[in-house]
Motif scaffolding. Structure first.
Motif, PDB file in Angstrom:
ATOM      1  N   ILE A 117       0.856  -1.184   0.000  1.00  0.00           N
ATOM      2  CA  ILE A 117       0.000   0.000   0.000  1.00  0.00           C
ATOM      3  C   ILE A 117       0.890   1.232   0.000  1.00  0.00           C
ATOM      4  CG2 ILE A 117      -1.848   1.257   1.165  1.00  0.00           C
ATOM      5  CD1 ILE A 117      -2.601  -1.449   2.515  1.00  0.00           C
ATOM      6  N   PHE A 118       0.858   1.950  -1.110  1.00  0.00           N
ATOM      7  CA  PHE A 118       1.608   3.199  -1.261  1.00  0.00           C
ATOM      8  C   PHE A 118       0.717   4.368  -0.885  1.00  0.00           C
ATOM      9  CE2 PHE A 118       4.032   0.466  -4.015  1.00  0.00           C
ATOM     10  CZ  PHE A 118       5.323   0.972  -4.001  1.00  0.00           C
ATOM     11  N   ASN A 119       1.318   5.435  -0.396  1.00  0.00           N
ATOM     12  CA  ASN A 119       0.597   6.697  -0.250  1.00  0.00           C
ATOM     13  C   ASN A 119       1.536   7.821  -0.634  1.00  0.00           C
ATOM     14  OD1 ASN A 119       1.277   8.385   2.490  1.00  0.00           O
ATOM     15  ND2 ASN A 119       1.714   6.210   2.760  1.00  0.00           N
ATOM     16  N   GLY A 120       0.974   8.820  -1.319  1.00  0.00           N
ATOM     17  CA  GLY A 120       1.748   9.980  -1.734  1.00  0.00           C
ATOM     18  C   GLY A 120       2.126   9.958  -3.201  1.00  0.00           C
ATOM     19  N   GLY A 121       2.294  11.152  -3.760  1.00  0.00           N
ATOM     20  CA  GLY A 121       2.775  11.291  -5.134  1.00  0.00           C
ATOM     21  C   GLY A 121       1.778  10.978  -6.221  1.00  0.00           C
ATOM     22  N   THR A 122       0.474  11.074  -5.915  1.00  0.00           N
ATOM     23  CA  THR A 122      -0.531  10.701  -6.923  1.00  0.00           C
ATOM     24  C   THR A 122      -1.168  11.896  -7.630  1.00  0.00           C
ATOM     25  OG1 THR A 122      -2.325  10.664  -5.301  1.00  0.00           O
ATOM     26  CG2 THR A 122      -1.133   8.584  -5.675  1.00  0.00           C
ATOM     27  N   TYR A 132       1.979   7.444  -9.524  1.00  0.00           N
ATOM     28  CA  TYR A 132       1.038   6.796 -10.444  1.00  0.00           C
ATOM     29  C   TYR A 132       1.759   6.308 -11.696  1.00  0.00           C
ATOM     30  CZ  TYR A 132      -2.565   6.145 -13.950  1.00  0.00           C
ATOM     31  OH  TYR A 132      -3.342   5.608 -14.942  1.00  0.00           O
ATOM     32  N   ASP A 133       2.556   7.162 -12.281  1.00  0.00           N
ATOM     33  CA  ASP A 133       3.231   6.813 -13.539  1.00  0.00           C
ATOM     34  C   ASP A 133       4.163   5.619 -13.353  1.00  0.00           C
ATOM     35  OD1 ASP A 133       2.253   9.294 -15.052  1.00  0.00           O
ATOM     36  OD2 ASP A 133       3.234  10.126 -13.279  1.00  0.00           O
ATOM     37  N   ALA A 134       4.913   5.621 -12.241  1.00  0.00           N
ATOM     38  CA  ALA A 134       5.858   4.538 -11.980  1.00  0.00           C
ATOM     39  C   ALA A 134       5.138   3.215 -11.733  1.00  0.00           C
ATOM     40  CB  ALA A 134       6.736   4.895 -10.783  1.00  0.00           C
ATOM     41  N   ALA A 186      -8.165  15.473  -9.494  1.00  0.00           N
ATOM     42  CA  ALA A 186      -6.703  15.483  -9.523  1.00  0.00           C
ATOM     43  C   ALA A 186      -6.089  14.228  -8.902  1.00  0.00           C
ATOM     44  CB  ALA A 186      -6.167  16.720  -8.809  1.00  0.00           C
ATOM     45  N   SER A 187      -6.906  13.367  -8.326  1.00  0.00           N
ATOM     46  CA  SER A 187      -6.380  12.152  -7.698  1.00  0.00           C
ATOM     47  C   SER A 187      -6.120  11.077  -8.745  1.00  0.00           C
ATOM     48  CB  SER A 187      -7.380  11.600  -6.680  1.00  0.00           C
ATOM     49  OG  SER A 187      -6.960  10.322  -6.271  1.00  0.00           O
ATOM     50  N   ARG A 188      -4.928  10.511  -8.689  1.00  0.00           N
ATOM     51  CA  ARG A 188      -4.606   9.409  -9.596  1.00  0.00           C
ATOM     52  C   ARG A 188      -4.376   8.132  -8.785  1.00  0.00           C
ATOM     53  NH1 ARG A 188      -0.095  10.811 -13.550  1.00  0.00           N
ATOM     54  NH2 ARG A 188       0.982  11.516 -11.693  1.00  0.00           N
ATOM     55  N   ALA A 189      -5.315   7.852  -7.877  1.00  0.00           N
ATOM     56  CA  ALA A 189      -5.269   6.604  -7.118  1.00  0.00           C
ATOM     57  C   ALA A 189      -5.373   5.446  -8.105  1.00  0.00           C
ATOM     58  CB  ALA A 189      -6.410   6.556  -6.111  1.00  0.00           C
ATOM     59  N   VAL A 190      -4.606   4.382  -7.844  1.00  0.00           N
ATOM     60  CA  VAL A 190      -4.567   3.249  -8.765  1.00  0.00           C
ATOM     61  C   VAL A 190      -4.323   1.969  -7.967  1.00  0.00           C
ATOM     62  CG1 VAL A 190      -2.082   3.482  -9.253  1.00  0.00           C
ATOM     63  CG2 VAL A 190      -3.577   2.441 -10.968  1.00  0.00           C
ATOM     64  N   ALA A 191      -4.778   0.843  -8.526  1.00  0.00           N
ATOM     65  CA  ALA A 191      -4.539  -0.451  -7.889  1.00  0.00           C
ATOM     66  C   ALA A 191      -4.443  -1.523  -8.962  1.00  0.00           C
ATOM     67  CB  ALA A 191      -5.648  -0.783  -6.909  1.00  0.00           C
ATOM     68  N   GLY A 192      -3.774  -2.601  -8.605  1.00  0.00           N
ATOM     69  CA  GLY A 192      -3.650  -3.720  -9.522  1.00  0.00           C
ATOM     70  C   GLY A 192      -2.773  -4.804  -8.935  1.00  0.00           C
ATOM     71  N   VAL A 193      -2.261  -5.646  -9.816  1.00  0.00           N
ATOM     72  CA  VAL A 193      -1.445  -6.786  -9.411  1.00  0.00           C
ATOM     73  C   VAL A 193      -0.110  -6.729 -10.133  1.00  0.00           C
ATOM     74  CG1 VAL A 193      -1.296  -9.316  -9.392  1.00  0.00           C
ATOM     75  CG2 VAL A 193      -3.514  -8.194  -9.042  1.00  0.00           C
ATOM     76  N   SER A 237      -2.286   2.333  -4.503  1.00  0.00           N
ATOM     77  CA  SER A 237      -1.629   3.630  -4.404  1.00  0.00           C
ATOM     78  C   SER A 237      -2.678   4.696  -4.106  1.00  0.00           C
ATOM     79  CB  SER A 237      -0.895   3.951  -5.707  1.00  0.00           C
ATOM     80  OG  SER A 237      -0.269   5.206  -5.624  1.00  0.00           O
ATOM     81  N   LEU A 238      -2.511   5.318  -2.946  1.00  0.00           N
ATOM     82  CA  LEU A 238      -3.434   6.342  -2.468  1.00  0.00           C
ATOM     83  C   LEU A 238      -2.752   7.702  -2.432  1.00  0.00           C
ATOM     84  CD1 LEU A 238      -4.781   4.376   0.620  1.00  0.00           C
ATOM     85  CD2 LEU A 238      -6.126   5.005  -1.402  1.00  0.00           C
TER      86      LEU A 238
END
Length: 167
Positions: free
Chosen positions: A77-82, A91-93, A123-130, A138-139
């Motif tokens: 679980i990431f937070n920040g930089g979105t 998000y891009d990485a 403006a939020s680029r929250a993303v999730a996957g495998v 990523s929050l």
């Protein structure tokens, strides 16, 4: 009334890594990372790793690749930089590495955010996957966003998603 999903067959403890992406936070000032850890522990999950890394795409990708090799971890679980500021590269990485995406995560997160903060939610680029059989979330880095994402999306679905991945 919110529709509740069918219950999971068995209770499961999920081991998660928590990664804060920030150029300025320290373990003492990382309120969002602390909230994620507290919420995981309060719901009987485990913290398998914790790190604060700079908002550099190569560092973020190295962190994912390193954590994906840890057989004891189920999720990161990431937070920040979105956001969309020049230094917001999380998000891009992450998005480039995901083998499967969960588009509904970002969509519903933005919908829930809209209910709290209005149009700024775009403006939020929250993303999730495998990636490499690990769930990746990523929050945004704000404490309110972290609490929202954890309480409304990640914690209710964490064991279900891990069990689906293990099939």
């Amino acid at each position: 009334m919110t529709q509740q999903p069918h219950p999971d067959a068995t209770a499961m403890t999920v081991t998660c890594a928590v990664v804060t992406v920030s150029d300025t936070r320290t373990p003492g000032t990382d309120k969002s990372g602390q909230i994620i850890q507290q919420l995981l522990l309060a719901t009987n999950h485990k913290i398998g790793a914790y790190a604060i890394i700079k908002d550099e795409p190569a560092d973020i990708q190295k962190q994912i690749e390193s954590l994906s090799k840890n057989a004891n971890l189920d999720a990161v679980i990431f937070n920040g930089g979105t956001g969309i500021a020049p230094r917001d590269t999380t998000y891009d990485a992450i998005e480039k590495l995901l083998e499967k995406t969960l588009p509904g995560f970002g969509e519903i997160f933005r919908f829930l955010s809209y209910q709290e903060i209005g149009s700024r939610a775009i403006a939020s680029r929250a993303v999730a996957g495998v990636y490499q059989n690990k769930l990746i979330f990523s929050l945004p880095g704000s404490s309110n966003a972290v609490r929202l994402g954890m309480e409304k999306l990640i914690l209710p679905e964490l064991t279900h998603l891990v069990s689906q991945m293990r099939k």
